[in-house]
Motif scaffolding. Structure first.
Motif, short mmCIF file in Angstrom:
data_model
loop_
_atom_site.label_atom_id
_atom_site.label_comp_id
_atom_site.label_asym_id
_atom_site.label_seq_id
_atom_site.Cartn_x
_atom_site.Cartn_y
_atom_site.Cartn_z
N TYR A 145 43.28 20.54 45.01
CA TYR A 145 42.42 20.39 44.61
C TYR A 145 42.31 21.79 44.24
CZ TYR A 145 43.17 15.86 43.34
OH TYR A 145 42.84 14.46 43.95
N TYR A 146 40.81 22.06 42.98
CA TYR A 146 40.71 23.22 42.48
C TYR A 146 39.58 22.65 41.73
CZ TYR A 146 40.19 27.83 39.40
OH TYR A 146 38.98 28.59 38.75
N PHE A 147 38.45 23.22 41.92
CA PHE A 147 37.18 23.75 41.21
C PHE A 147 37.18 24.69 40.03
CE2 PHE A 147 32.47 23.67 40.71
CZ PHE A 147 32.22 22.98 39.69
N ALA A 148 37.36 24.57 38.59
CA ALA A 148 36.88 25.49 37.55
C ALA A 148 35.43 25.82 36.90
CB ALA A 148 37.82 25.95 36.85
N TYR A 149 34.97 26.34 37.51
CA TYR A 149 33.40 25.82 36.25
C TYR A 149 33.27 27.36 35.28
CZ TYR A 149 32.15 29.98 40.02
OH TYR A 149 32.24 30.60 41.01
N GLY A 150 33.63 28.55 35.38
CA GLY A 150 33.73 29.29 34.04
C GLY A 150 34.82 29.26 33.20
N ALA B 33 36.95 16.55 48.14
CA ALA B 33 36.49 18.18 48.81
C ALA B 33 38.12 19.52 47.67
CB ALA B 33 37.68 18.42 49.84
N ALA B 34 37.67 20.64 47.52
CA ALA B 34 38.07 21.51 46.53
C ALA B 34 38.07 22.55 47.01
CB ALA B 34 37.82 21.15 44.95
N PHE B 35 38.39 23.85 46.17
CA PHE B 35 38.81 25.00 46.16
C PHE B 35 37.81 25.57 45.38
CE2 PHE B 35 42.66 25.35 44.82
CZ PHE B 35 42.99 26.97 44.28
N THR B 36 37.13 26.55 45.31
CA THR B 36 36.78 27.90 44.15
C THR B 36 36.53 29.01 44.32
OG1 THR B 36 35.06 27.28 41.85
CG2 THR B 36 34.60 26.94 44.45
N GLY C 265 31.93 21.40 35.83
CA GLY C 265 33.02 22.40 35.87
C GLY C 265 34.28 21.11 35.97
N VAL C 266 35.18 20.97 35.97
CA VAL C 266 36.59 20.95 36.04
C VAL C 266 37.44 20.27 36.92
CG1 VAL C 266 38.15 20.33 34.51
CG2 VAL C 266 36.27 20.67 33.86
N LEU C 267 37.66 19.05 38.05
CA LEU C 267 38.67 19.17 38.95
C LEU C 267 39.64 19.14 38.19
CD1 LEU C 267 38.87 19.08 42.55
CD2 LEU C 267 38.74 16.27 41.39
N TYR C 268 40.59 20.51 38.93
CA TYR C 268 42.00 19.94 38.32
C TYR C 268 43.14 20.12 39.86
CZ TYR C 268 41.97 22.75 33.81
OH TYR C 268 41.15 23.37 32.69
N ASP C 269 44.00 19.38 39.43
CA ASP C 269 45.03 19.74 40.81
C ASP C 269 45.85 20.64 40.76
OD1 ASP C 269 46.63 18.68 42.18
OD2 ASP C 269 47.51 16.58 41.80
N VAL C 270 46.25 21.17 41.30
CA VAL C 270 47.05 22.53 41.06
C VAL C 270 47.93 22.28 42.13
CG1 VAL C 270 45.31 24.48 40.11
CG2 VAL C 270 45.58 24.32 42.27
N ALA C 271 49.25 23.34 41.92
CA ALA C 271 50.33 23.18 43.02
C ALA C 271 50.13 24.19 44.33
CB ALA C 271 51.50 23.64 42.55
N ALA C 272 50.35 23.87 45.42
CA ALA C 272 49.97 25.06 46.75
C ALA C 272 51.05 26.11 46.07
CB ALA C 272 50.30 23.87 47.54
#
Length: 168
Positions: free
Chosen positions: A2-7, A101-104, A62-69
């Motif tokens: 999970y990736y948190f995008a806010y911009g 939990a996510a990274f940003t 922001g937006v929670l995205y599912d991205v490949a590792a």
């Protein structure tokens, strides 16, 4: 992962342009942080930052995205990890009341006097509207001052993704 995008990466078109694929999962809230536009971009303009405040009344949406590792390294490079941003792990709140939990990214190169370019602010606003962020939050985004990019060709390229037929 999970990736948190806010911009600018809240815009699905922007993120797909950068990564090729990403799936939006939910709108999320990063508590005790405030959205700032003070990250000094490589192009000399301001970019978004989720600055920690510790204040329970502050939150960045922001937006929670599912991205490949495998996309993580690409996103780290595009975002400028080690050159203006650092990758961090955060705990987010979802509208359902659950946490995830996510990274940003958090800014490490800050200039409080810098302003974003109009095209960058457009990416942020497009993403906020696309994912249905609250109108009062969008109004605060709209109120952020921005400036012309002296590189007109870069501005044209940045906004091409919103033309009909672009990126599917």
């Amino acid at each position: 992962m999970y990736y948190f995008a806010y911009g600018s990466n809240m815009s699905s078109r922007r993120l797909r342009q950068r990564l090729g694929a990403a799936r939006a999962v939910a709108v999320a809230r990063l508590p005790r942080h405030r959205l700032c536009w003070h990250k000094q971009g490589r192009d000399g303009s301001g970019k978004c930052d989720a600055a920690p405040t510790g204040d329970p009344g502050h939150a960045v949406l922001g937006v929670l995205y599912d991205v490949a590792a495998v996309q993580r390294a690409l996103l780290d490079r595009v975002e400028g990890v080690g050159a203006g941003y650092e990758a961090i792990e955060v705990g987010l709140l979802l509208d359902t009341g659950s946490t995830v939990a996510a990274f940003t990214y958090r800014a490490t190169l800050i200039d409080a006097d810098t302003l974003p370019f109009h095209w960058y602010k457009t990416h942020v606003l497009r993403g906020a509207r696309e994912h249905g962020l609250p109108e009062e939050y969008i109004a605060r985004l709209e109120a952020v001052p921005s400036r012309d990019d002296p590189d007109r060709e870069r501005q044209r390229r940045e906004l091409l993704i919103y033309q009909p037929g672009a990126l599917g």
